[in-house]
Design a protein around this motif. Structure first.
Motif, PDB file in Angstrom:
ATOM      1  N   GLY A  14      54.314  12.504-105.071  1.00  0.00           N
ATOM      2  CA  GLY A  14      53.095  13.247-104.754  1.00  0.00           C
ATOM      3  C   GLY A  14      53.032  14.812-104.464  1.00  0.00           C
ATOM      4  N   LEU A  15      52.764  15.586-105.397  1.00  0.00           N
ATOM      5  CA  LEU A  15      52.724  17.036-105.382  1.00  0.00           C
ATOM      6  C   LEU A  15      51.630  17.648-105.576  1.00  0.00           C
ATOM      7  CD1 LEU A  15      56.181  17.475-107.329  1.00  0.00           C
ATOM      8  CD2 LEU A  15      55.956  17.419-104.664  1.00  0.00           C
ATOM      9  N   SER A  16      51.403  18.731-104.903  1.00  0.00           N
ATOM     10  CA  SER A  16      49.777  19.414-104.960  1.00  0.00           C
ATOM     11  C   SER A  16      50.209  20.878-105.209  1.00  0.00           C
ATOM     12  CB  SER A  16      49.066  19.222-103.685  1.00  0.00           C
ATOM     13  OG  SER A  16      48.746  18.022-103.394  1.00  0.00           O
ATOM     14  N   LEU A  17      49.507  21.465-106.213  1.00  0.00           N
ATOM     15  CA  LEU A  17      49.501  22.870-106.764  1.00  0.00           C
ATOM     16  C   LEU A  17      48.197  23.435-106.263  1.00  0.00           C
ATOM     17  CD1 LEU A  17      49.525  23.560-110.475  1.00  0.00           C
ATOM     18  CD2 LEU A  17      49.413  21.015-109.585  1.00  0.00           C
TER      19      LEU A  17
ATOM     20  N   LYS B 191      46.287  20.536 -96.992  1.00  0.00           N
ATOM     21  CA  LYS B 191      46.497  21.153 -97.924  1.00  0.00           C
ATOM     22  C   LYS B 191      45.851  22.681 -97.759  1.00  0.00           C
ATOM     23  CE  LYS B 191      47.908  18.022-100.871  1.00  0.00           C
ATOM     24  NZ  LYS B 191      48.171  17.085 -99.684  1.00  0.00           N
ATOM     25  N   PRO B 192      46.751  23.744 -97.841  1.00  0.00           N
ATOM     26  CA  PRO B 192      46.336  25.000 -97.543  1.00  0.00           C
ATOM     27  C   PRO B 192      45.296  25.700 -98.201  1.00  0.00           C
ATOM     28  CG  PRO B 192      48.972  24.841 -97.862  1.00  0.00           C
ATOM     29  CD  PRO B 192      48.369  23.627 -98.274  1.00  0.00           C
ATOM     30  N   VAL B 193      45.448  25.178 -99.476  1.00  0.00           N
ATOM     31  CA  VAL B 193      44.247  25.815-100.476  1.00  0.00           C
ATOM     32  C   VAL B 193      43.719  24.677-101.352  1.00  0.00           C
ATOM     33  CG1 VAL B 193      45.127  28.041-100.803  1.00  0.00           C
ATOM     34  CG2 VAL B 193      45.903  26.318-102.431  1.00  0.00           C
ATOM     35  N   ASP B 194      42.549  24.826-101.830  1.00  0.00           N
ATOM     36  CA  ASP B 194      41.856  23.784-103.072  1.00  0.00           C
ATOM     37  C   ASP B 194      42.895  23.394-104.069  1.00  0.00           C
ATOM     38  OD1 ASP B 194      39.573  23.958-101.531  1.00  0.00           O
ATOM     39  OD2 ASP B 194      38.631  25.195-103.094  1.00  0.00           O
ATOM     40  N   SER B 195      43.327  22.184-104.235  1.00  0.00           N
ATOM     41  CA  SER B 195      44.519  21.684-104.941  1.00  0.00           C
ATOM     42  C   SER B 195      44.148  20.616-106.042  1.00  0.00           C
ATOM     43  CB  SER B 195      45.348  21.140-104.143  1.00  0.00           C
ATOM     44  OG  SER B 195      45.851  22.056-102.933  1.00  0.00           O
ATOM     45  N   VAL B 196      45.151  20.619-106.894  1.00  0.00           N
ATOM     46  CA  VAL B 196      45.247  19.317-108.054  1.00  0.00           C
ATOM     47  C   VAL B 196      46.454  18.708-107.384  1.00  0.00           C
ATOM     48  CG1 VAL B 196      45.353  18.526-110.242  1.00  0.00           C
ATOM     49  CG2 VAL B 196      43.953  20.595-109.690  1.00  0.00           C
ATOM     50  N   THR B 197      46.392  17.542-107.081  1.00  0.00           N
ATOM     51  CA  THR B 197      47.539  16.787-106.618  1.00  0.00           C
ATOM     52  C   THR B 197      47.897  15.931-107.923  1.00  0.00           C
ATOM     53  OG1 THR B 197      46.769  16.467-104.312  1.00  0.00           O
ATOM     54  CG2 THR B 197      48.323  14.714-105.401  1.00  0.00           C
ATOM     55  N   VAL B 198      49.424  16.104-108.419  1.00  0.00           N
ATOM     56  CA  VAL B 198      50.049  15.207-109.294  1.00  0.00           C
ATOM     57  C   VAL B 198      50.678  14.121-108.646  1.00  0.00           C
ATOM     58  CG1 VAL B 198      51.424  15.753-111.128  1.00  0.00           C
ATOM     59  CG2 VAL B 198      50.109  17.403-110.645  1.00  0.00           C
ATOM     60  N   ASP B 199      50.292  13.099-109.338  1.00  0.00           N
ATOM     61  CA  ASP B 199      51.147  11.770-108.631  1.00  0.00           C
ATOM     62  C   ASP B 199      51.698  11.101-110.150  1.00  0.00           C
ATOM     63  OD1 ASP B 199      50.601  10.813-105.753  1.00  0.00           O
ATOM     64  OD2 ASP B 199      48.587  11.289-106.381  1.00  0.00           O
TER      65      ASP B 199
ATOM     66  N   LEU C 165      56.557  22.607-107.659  1.00  0.00           N
ATOM     67  CA  LEU C 165      56.972  23.204-106.295  1.00  0.00           C
ATOM     68  C   LEU C 165      57.388  24.623-106.565  1.00  0.00           C
ATOM     69  CD1 LEU C 165      59.238  20.323-105.002  1.00  0.00           C
ATOM     70  CD2 LEU C 165      56.810  21.142-104.161  1.00  0.00           C
ATOM     71  N   LEU C 166      58.299  25.029-107.497  1.00  0.00           N
ATOM     72  CA  LEU C 166      58.687  26.396-107.342  1.00  0.00           C
ATOM     73  C   LEU C 166      57.993  27.376-108.305  1.00  0.00           C
ATOM     74  CD1 LEU C 166      62.484  25.132-107.779  1.00  0.00           C
ATOM     75  CD2 LEU C 166      61.091  25.604-105.613  1.00  0.00           C
ATOM     76  N   LYS C 167      57.541  26.883-109.424  1.00  0.00           N
ATOM     77  CA  LYS C 167      56.840  27.955-110.217  1.00  0.00           C
ATOM     78  C   LYS C 167      55.417  28.136-109.929  1.00  0.00           C
ATOM     79  CE  LYS C 167      56.012  29.351-115.042  1.00  0.00           C
ATOM     80  NZ  LYS C 167      56.179  28.945-116.594  1.00  0.00           N
ATOM     81  N   TYR C 168      54.839  27.018-109.358  1.00  0.00           N
ATOM     82  CA  TYR C 168      53.391  27.039-109.068  1.00  0.00           C
ATOM     83  C   TYR C 168      53.104  26.733-107.510  1.00  0.00           C
ATOM     84  CZ  TYR C 168      52.835  26.928-114.145  1.00  0.00           C
ATOM     85  OH  TYR C 168      52.869  27.512-115.436  1.00  0.00           O
ATOM     86  N   GLY C 169      54.129  27.004-106.672  1.00  0.00           N
ATOM     87  CA  GLY C 169      53.823  27.251-105.348  1.00  0.00           C
ATOM     88  C   GLY C 169      53.278  25.817-104.810  1.00  0.00           C
TER      89      GLY C 169
ATOM     90  N   HIS D 141      53.395  15.770-100.685  1.00  0.00           N
ATOM     91  CA  HIS D 141      52.923  14.958-100.087  1.00  0.00           C
ATOM     92  C   HIS D 141      53.846  14.547 -99.055  1.00  0.00           C
ATOM     93  CE1 HIS D 141      51.406  11.009 -98.874  1.00  0.00           C
ATOM     94  NE2 HIS D 141      50.441  11.131 -99.463  1.00  0.00           N
ATOM     95  N   TRP D 142      53.247  14.320 -97.796  1.00  0.00           N
ATOM     96  CA  TRP D 142      54.278  14.193 -96.779  1.00  0.00           C
ATOM     97  C   TRP D 142      54.868  13.076 -96.542  1.00  0.00           C
ATOM     98  CZ3 TRP D 142      55.817  18.442 -94.498  1.00  0.00           C
ATOM     99  CH2 TRP D 142      55.016  19.498 -94.305  1.00  0.00           C
ATOM    100  N   GLY D 143      54.489  11.961 -97.478  1.00  0.00           N
ATOM    101  CA  GLY D 143      54.963  10.620 -97.312  1.00  0.00           C
ATOM    102  C   GLY D 143      55.490  10.082 -98.654  1.00  0.00           C
ATOM    103  N   LYS D 144      55.555  10.616 -99.555  1.00  0.00           N
ATOM    104  CA  LYS D 144      55.711  10.274-101.137  1.00  0.00           C
ATOM    105  C   LYS D 144      56.764  10.886-101.710  1.00  0.00           C
ATOM    106  CE  LYS D 144      52.099   8.838-103.178  1.00  0.00           C
ATOM    107  NZ  LYS D 144      50.618   9.188-103.641  1.00  0.00           N
ATOM    108  N   ASN D 145      57.922  11.248-101.340  1.00  0.00           N
ATOM    109  CA  ASN D 145      58.845  12.320-102.020  1.00  0.00           C
ATOM    110  C   ASN D 145      60.261  12.154-101.718  1.00  0.00           C
ATOM    111  OD1 ASN D 145      57.244  14.305-103.774  1.00  0.00           O
ATOM    112  ND2 ASN D 145      56.184  14.215-102.078  1.00  0.00           N
ATOM    113  N   ARG D 146      61.180  12.498-102.592  1.00  0.00           N
ATOM    114  CA  ARG D 146      62.436  12.586-102.201  1.00  0.00           C
ATOM    115  C   ARG D 146      62.791  13.815-101.220  1.00  0.00           C
ATOM    116  NH1 ARG D 146      65.174  11.994-107.888  1.00  0.00           N
ATOM    117  NH2 ARG D 146      63.463  13.627-108.574  1.00  0.00           N
ATOM    118  N   ASN D 147      64.118  13.980-101.031  1.00  0.00           N
ATOM    119  CA  ASN D 147      64.436  14.984 -99.988  1.00  0.00           C
ATOM    120  C   ASN D 147      64.390  16.406-100.505  1.00  0.00           C
ATOM    121  OD1 ASN D 147      65.811  12.684 -99.100  1.00  0.00           O
ATOM    122  ND2 ASN D 147      67.218  13.973 -97.834  1.00  0.00           N
ATOM    123  N   PHE D 148      64.712  16.769-101.518  1.00  0.00           N
ATOM    124  CA  PHE D 148      64.831  18.075-102.099  1.00  0.00           C
ATOM    125  C   PHE D 148      63.285  18.819-101.791  1.00  0.00           C
ATOM    126  CE2 PHE D 148      63.333  16.858-106.044  1.00  0.00           C
ATOM    127  CZ  PHE D 148      62.524  17.722-106.627  1.00  0.00           C
TER     128      PHE D 148
END
Length: 407
Positions: free
Chosen positions: A223-226, A271-279, A306-310, A314-321
């Motif tokens: 889970g990642l939010s941009l 979430k710091p800003v209004d976001s779209v979360t990608v699951d 993560l890198l291009k779109y800042g 998700h605090w509990g649904k990801n791998r280390n990197f």
């Protein structure tokens, strides 16, 4: 994106938390944080590092009804739709099926309680499922990974997707039958997810699909939010990546790319800003370091967010990197760490992992041979992949800033 947003912690108006204390105070103290308390926005999303939350008070709303319809369309205008759908429909989300070039829009709105309907959400995937079928399905997934049969996987996905759509994903108009859209029902029945946890033990004949007691489903769930404002550009980039090899996206199964809307949070680690979360969900081997089909495409997608779109994890649904440097994307992280220092100065509720995630000491990356194959790092040289198996560290196909393990 409406009102306070959909995150549960936005409805927290008070909580009680037990934090460490010196021996003179019995080694623990109870803190009552009510509306207006300066520390409430730290405690609402605390990752467990402030103490033990023993009581939560939530703001409630009068019971209401929702009206839900699923609309399947082609993805030609998805970039434009993602920028507006969440503002048009209070509970709306988007499921993108890149390989099919289709999108399933959930048109989901609040309606008056006088609106006829007693709908129920009993998600097909969250019902009791045959343990033997789940084991057989996992064996099939493993064979497809070994044989690299994209066409077979894509075909199986389309069959499964057609079944889900024909059954309205588990929604029924009266709790038993699906007779057509819209499905209208009370909030507590429409928000309910599935019945597998309510069934009696039958000796593991049927289980929830994630049950670890059988060798069934085993996946990564990311889970990642941009930022909401950058979602159209992300969709355009992902289309370009899709167009290079559409069948690679069959690795995401029938879940595809789920895009949900999350409003900017008052919590320091929300979430710091209004976001779209990608699951996304995708295959995970039970043998660490085993190559996954089209892992480079999925890794590029994640790094793109993560890198291009800042984006933020998700605090509990990801791998280390994904956690490496993530804390710097939260403008009020410093305020959270100040509260942490006051509440738990000795770090009783912290661990090496939480210190890494919060940027206190070290980082979440584990740089070692093959680390990128498991998402423990982003590769910077071939040894982080599996050169002996033909996998080397390469730039992304669309986002050149990505570093992925590819053949």
């Amino acid at each position: 994106m409406w009102g306070k947003g959909g995150a549960v912690h936005e409805s927290v108006v008070a909580l009680r938390i037990v934090t460490p204390a010196p021996a003179s105070r019995g080694f623990a103290m109870v803190r009552e944080l009510g509306t207006g308390h300066p520390d409430l926005d730290a405690a609402k999303v605390s990752l467990g590092v402030l103490g033990v939350v023993s009581q939560v008070t939530l703001a409630l709303q009068p019971l209401f009804k929702r009206s839900i319809s699923f609309l399947k369309r082609d993805d030609s205008d998805l970039a434009e739709q993602v920028a507006s759908w969440g503002r048009l429909h209070e509970f709306g989300d988007i499921t993108w099926l890149p390989e099919e070039r289709k999108v399933i829009y959930r048109q989901d709105d609040r309606v008056d309680v006088s609106t006829p309907g007693n709908g129920l959400n009993d998600n097909l995937g969250f019902r009791p499922l045959s343990a033997s079928d789940l084991v057989a399905s996992r064996i099939q997934d493993e064979n497809l990974q070994k044989n690299g049969s994209d066409a077979v996987l894509c075909s199986a996905n389309r069959v499964a997707q057609a079944y889900l759509e024909s059954r309205a994903f588990g929604y029924t108009n009266d709790g038993v039958n699906f007779t057509g859209y819209p499905v209208v029902g009370y909030q507590h029945r429409m928000q309910a997810s599935g019945s597998c946890l309510e069934t009696k033990d039958d000796g593991l004949k049927t289980v929830c699909y994630w049950d670890p007691r059988i060798r069934g489903t085993f996946i990564y769930n990311t889970g990642l939010s941009l930022p909401f404002s950058r979602a159209p550009a992300f969709v355009a980039d992902l289309k370009r990546l899709r167009d290079r090899n559409p069948q690679a996206f069959c690795e995401l199964g029938t879940s595809g790319v789920l895009m949900r809307y999350v409003k900017a949070s008052t919590a320091y680690l929300g979430k710091p800003v209004d976001s779209v979360t990608v699951d996304i969900d995708y295959f995970r081997s039970r043998t660490p370091g085993t190559p996954r089909a089209h892992a480079d495409v999925i890794d590029e997608l994640e790094q793109m967010v993560l890198l291009k779109y800042g984006g933020v994890p998700h605090w509990g649904k990801n791998r280390n990197f994904v956690f490496n440097g993530a804390i710097a994307k939260y403008p009020r992280a410093g305020k959270f760490l100040e509260v942490k220092k006051r509440y738990d100065p000795e770090g009783t509720f912290s661990s090496e992992w939480s210190d890494q995630v919060l940027g206190i000491k070290g980082n979440a990356n584990i740089l070692d041979k093959g680390c990128a194959m498991e998402g423990l790092c982003v590769c910077s040289d071939d040894t982080h992949c599996a050169p002996e198996k033909g996998y080397h560290c390469r730039p992304g196909k669309v986002y050149a800033g990505a570093r992925v393990c590819a053949r």
